[in-house]
Design a protein around this motif. Structure first.
Motif, PDB file in Angstrom:
ATOM      1  N   SER A 284       0.830  -1.255   0.097  1.00 55.08           N
ATOM      2  CA  SER A 284       0.148   0.236  -0.162  1.00 55.08           C
ATOM      3  C   SER A 284       0.788   1.372   0.022  1.00 55.08           C
ATOM      4  O   SER A 284       1.745   1.347   0.809  1.00 55.08           O
ATOM      5  CB  SER A 284      -1.082  -0.027   1.281  1.00 55.08           C
ATOM      6  N   VAL A 285       0.448   2.300  -0.866  1.00 52.53           N
ATOM      7  CA  VAL A 285       1.196   3.518  -0.843  1.00 52.53           C
ATOM      8  C   VAL A 285       0.587   4.492  -0.107  1.00 52.53           C
ATOM      9  O   VAL A 285       1.312   5.735   0.122  1.00 52.53           O
ATOM     10  CB  VAL A 285       1.433   3.925  -2.237  1.00 52.53           C
ATOM     11  N   VAL A 325       8.720  -2.268   4.759  1.00 50.93           N
ATOM     12  CA  VAL A 325       9.847  -1.568   3.463  1.00 50.93           C
ATOM     13  C   VAL A 325       9.164  -0.267   3.324  1.00 50.93           C
ATOM     14  O   VAL A 325       7.818  -0.004   3.289  1.00 50.93           O
ATOM     15  CB  VAL A 325       9.829  -2.558   2.385  1.00 50.93           C
ATOM     16  N   VAL A 326       9.830   0.679   2.825  1.00 49.07           N
ATOM     17  CA  VAL A 326       9.535   2.019   2.401  1.00 49.07           C
ATOM     18  C   VAL A 326       8.479   1.871   1.445  1.00 49.07           C
ATOM     19  O   VAL A 326       8.745   1.268   0.427  1.00 49.07           O
ATOM     20  CB  VAL A 326      10.752   2.902   1.948  1.00 49.07           C
ATOM     21  N   PRO A 327       7.361   2.351   1.622  1.00 47.07           N
ATOM     22  CA  PRO A 327       6.302   2.382   0.422  1.00 47.07           C
ATOM     23  C   PRO A 327       6.835   2.829  -0.941  1.00 47.07           C
ATOM     24  O   PRO A 327       7.488   3.917  -1.094  1.00 47.07           O
ATOM     25  CB  PRO A 327       5.015   3.247   0.912  1.00 47.07           C
ATOM     26  N   GLY A 328       6.394   2.160  -1.919  1.00 46.64           N
ATOM     27  CA  GLY A 328       6.708   2.631  -3.186  1.00 46.64           C
ATOM     28  C   GLY A 328       8.093   2.339  -3.794  1.00 46.64           C
ATOM     29  O   GLY A 328       8.455   2.619  -5.060  1.00 46.64           O
ATOM     30  N   ARG A 332      13.939  -1.640  -2.916  1.00 49.75           N
ATOM     31  CA  ARG A 332      13.978  -2.093  -1.638  1.00 49.75           C
ATOM     32  C   ARG A 332      12.968  -3.100  -1.469  1.00 49.75           C
ATOM     33  O   ARG A 332      13.282  -4.071  -0.703  1.00 49.75           O
ATOM     34  CB  ARG A 332      13.646  -0.729  -0.648  1.00 49.75           C
ATOM     35  N   TRP A 333      11.800  -3.148  -2.035  1.00 50.44           N
ATOM     36  CA  TRP A 333      10.900  -4.166  -2.132  1.00 50.44           C
ATOM     37  C   TRP A 333      11.572  -5.411  -2.664  1.00 50.44           C
ATOM     38  O   TRP A 333      11.547  -6.600  -2.170  1.00 50.44           O
ATOM     39  CB  TRP A 333       9.593  -3.863  -2.728  1.00 50.44           C
ATOM     40  N   ALA A 334      12.401  -5.334  -3.588  1.00 52.44           N
ATOM     41  CA  ALA A 334      13.117  -6.377  -4.123  1.00 52.44           C
ATOM     42  C   ALA A 334      14.074  -6.840  -3.308  1.00 52.44           C
ATOM     43  O   ALA A 334      14.625  -8.102  -3.213  1.00 52.44           O
ATOM     44  CB  ALA A 334      13.722  -5.957  -5.505  1.00 52.44           C
ATOM     45  N   ASP A 335      15.001  -5.830  -2.629  1.00 53.80           N
ATOM     46  CA  ASP A 335      15.582  -6.484  -1.590  1.00 53.80           C
ATOM     47  C   ASP A 335      15.216  -7.183  -0.570  1.00 53.80           C
ATOM     48  O   ASP A 335      15.602  -8.268  -0.165  1.00 53.80           O
ATOM     49  CB  ASP A 335      16.406  -5.011  -0.989  1.00 53.80           C
ATOM     50  N   ALA A 336      14.140  -6.856  -0.217  1.00 51.63           N
ATOM     51  CA  ALA A 336      13.107  -7.698   0.798  1.00 51.63           C
ATOM     52  C   ALA A 336      13.030  -9.110   0.484  1.00 51.63           C
ATOM     53  O   ALA A 336      13.094 -10.139   1.072  1.00 51.63           O
ATOM     54  CB  ALA A 336      11.987  -6.831   1.428  1.00 51.63           C
TER      55      ALA A 336
END
Length: 408
Positions: A284-285, A325-328, A332-336
C-alpha cells in the motif's frame, strides 16, 4: 435466533467480500450469540449469501455512503439523494430492528447515528478507516459518524489516533478491538525448497492506493537482477476504477511480463492462492487502518513484506517472517524479497511459528467477547462489561517488525 433476545441492527456500506466485509460477517456472527441481529446493506452482493449462510437476517436499505466522490458535484448530489430517499426506510428499520442498539460498521455512514438518535436508539460506530492524508474537509465529514455515535470501536490504535486528530474528545468513549481474522482450516507449510520461480502474491483491491503497481515494479526489478519470479494479483477494482486495471494491464504488457503476471480477479476465498504462494506483498502506498491481508498471509504461514507505516506496521508487529519496507520503492521491495529467497529456511520456519501466534492473537472468541461487551453495555444489558483497551500478546513496538530499506 429467537425473537426473545434484544434486537440489534447492524449496518454496513457494501455487499462484497473484501477485508471490511469479512470483518463485518465476523462482527454480526459475534453479536448474534447474544442478540437478535438484522443486517442492513445498501444492495445485493456475495456478502448477502455469506451472512445468510451464518443464519443471519439480511435486508437492503438505501443509504448515503461517504466516499471521495462526494467531494465532486455529481457525487454530492447522489449522496444527498441517498440520504433523503433512504431516511424514512432507515428510520422504520431502526424502530423495528434496533431496540437494543445500532452497530454502524465503518465511519462512512454518518446518517445512521443521527437517525438512531431521532429514533431513540443508541449506536456504536466501528472505525476501520485511517484516512490521515485525506483532504481536511473529507476527514471532518468522516468524523461525523463516530461523533454522533454513543460509543466508538477502533480496529487499531493507529485508526484511533487518526480519528483523534480531527475529534480528540472521542478518545474518552472509544475502545480498540483488534480484528478477528479467520484462519484457514489447514495451514499448508511453505515448500521446502524454492525450486523454480519464486511465487509472489498480491491480495487486495486493484486500486492505486493498494499498490499493485508496486508489486509489478518489484517483479521487474527482481527479473533484472536475475531472480526467476512470477506474480499473481488477487482482487478486482471498485466500480469506476476500471481505468486503473486497464493501465495496470497495459504496463504489464508493455514490460513484456504477460507470461509472468496473472490477474486472478476476485475470489471469495484467499486461502488457495496463499497456499500456492511463496512470498506475499502488501505494498500500500497510502495509510492502512489495520492490514487484514497482512494477517491472513501470516495465518497462512507465508513470509510477508508490508509497507512500513500506519496500521500495516501494527498488524505485522512481532512476526519474525514479516519485513516492513518504505512504500513505493521497488528496489527496496526487491531487496526484501531477495532476503527471503537467500535465507529461505529461516523465513520458512519463522512463518510456520508466526501462523500459530496469529491464531491466538486474532482468535474469533477473543474478538467476540470484546465486541459483545461494548454493545451489551451500550444497550443496558450490562452482564458483560465494556472491555479496556486490549494489550496485544506481543507489544506493538516499532522495533518488533523487521524493517528493510532505510530509516522511518
Amino acid at each position: 435466533m429467537t425473537t426473545a433476545r434484544p434486537r440489534v441492527l447492524v449496518v454496513h456500506p457494501g455487499a462484497e467480500l473484501y477485508g471490511a466485509d469479512r470483518v463485518l460477517a465476523a462482527s454480526a456472527s459475534a453479536l448474534a450469540t447474544r442478540f437478535d441481529v438484522t443486517v442492513a446493506l445498501p444492495g445485493d452482493g456475495p456478502l448477502v449469501g455469506e451472512l445468510r449462510s451464518r443464519g443471519l437476517r439480511v435486508v437492503t436499505c438505501r443509504m448515503p455512503v461517504l466516499r471521495n466522490s462526494a467531494l465532486r458535484p455529481r457525487g454530492a448530489l447522489r449522496l444527498l439523494a441517498d440520504a433523503v430517499l433512504g431516511a424514512v426506510p432507515a428510520f422504520r428499520l431502526l424502530r423495528s430492528a434496533g431496540e437494543a442498539g445500532v452497530y454502524v460498521n465503518t465511519l462512512t455512514l454518518p446518517s445512521w447515528p443521527l437517525l438512531a438518535r431521532l429514533a431513540g436508539r443508541r449506536s456504536v460506530c466501528h472505525v476501520h478507516e485511517a484516512e490521515q492524508s485525506a483532504p481536511r474537509l473529507l476527514r471532518i465529514g468522516m468524523a461525523v459518524c463516530p461523533a454522533l455515535a454513543d460509543r466508538v470501536v477502533a480496529n487499531s490504535r493507529f485508526s484511533l489516533d487518526v480519528l483523534a486528530q480531527t475529534a480528540p474528545w472521542l478518545r474518552r468513549r472509544s475502545t480498540v478491538v483488534y480484528n478477528a481474522v479467520t484462519a484457514p482450516d489447514e495451514v499448508v507449510p511453505p515448500r521446502a525448497e524454492l525450486d523454480g520461480p519464486v511465487r509472489l502474491l498480491f491480495v487486495g483491491r486493484l486500486s492505486p492506493r493498494k499498490g499493485p503497481q508496486v508489486a509489478v515494479a518489484t517483479l521487474q526489478e527482481l527479473l533484472a537482477r536475475g531472480v526467476d519470479a512470477r506474480l499473481q494479483l488477487l482482487g478486482s477494482v471498485f466500480e469506476g476504477y476500471e481505468w486503473f486495471e486497464d493501465e495496470l494491464r497495459a504496463t504489464v504488457a508493455g514490460a513484456g511480463l504477460t507470461d509472468r503476471v496473472e490477474f486472478l480477479g476476485f475470489r471469495s476465498s484467499v486461502w488457495p492462492a496463499l497456499a500456492a504462494s511463496d512470498v506475499v506483498l502488501v505494498p500500500s502506498v497510502m495509510e492502512e487502518s489495520f492490514g487484514l491481508t497482512a494477517v491472513e498471509a501470516v495465518l497462512a504461514a507465508r513470509p510477508l513484506v508490508v509497507s512500513d507505516g500506519s496500521g500495516l506496521r501494527e498488524a505485522a508487529a512481532g512476526y519474525a517472517s514479516a519485513q516492513a519496507v518504505v512504500p513505493g520503492d521497488a528496489v527496496r521491495w526487491a531487496d526484501a524479497v531477495q532476503r527471503v529467497v537467500t535465507d529461505w529456511g529461516t523465513f520458512r520456519r519463522a512463518a510456520v511459528a508466526d501462523a500459530a501466534e496469529a491464531r491466538t492473537r486474532h482468535a474469533q472468541q477473543h474478538y467476540a467477547e470484546q465486541l459483545v461487551g461494548v454493545v451489551a453495555a451500550l444497550s443496558g444489558h450490562r452482564d458483560v462489561a465494556v472491555p479496556p483497551l486490549p494489550t496485544p500478546r506481543r507489544p506493538v513496538d516499532p522495533s518488533a517488525v523487521t524493517t528493510a530499506g532505510g530509516s522511518r
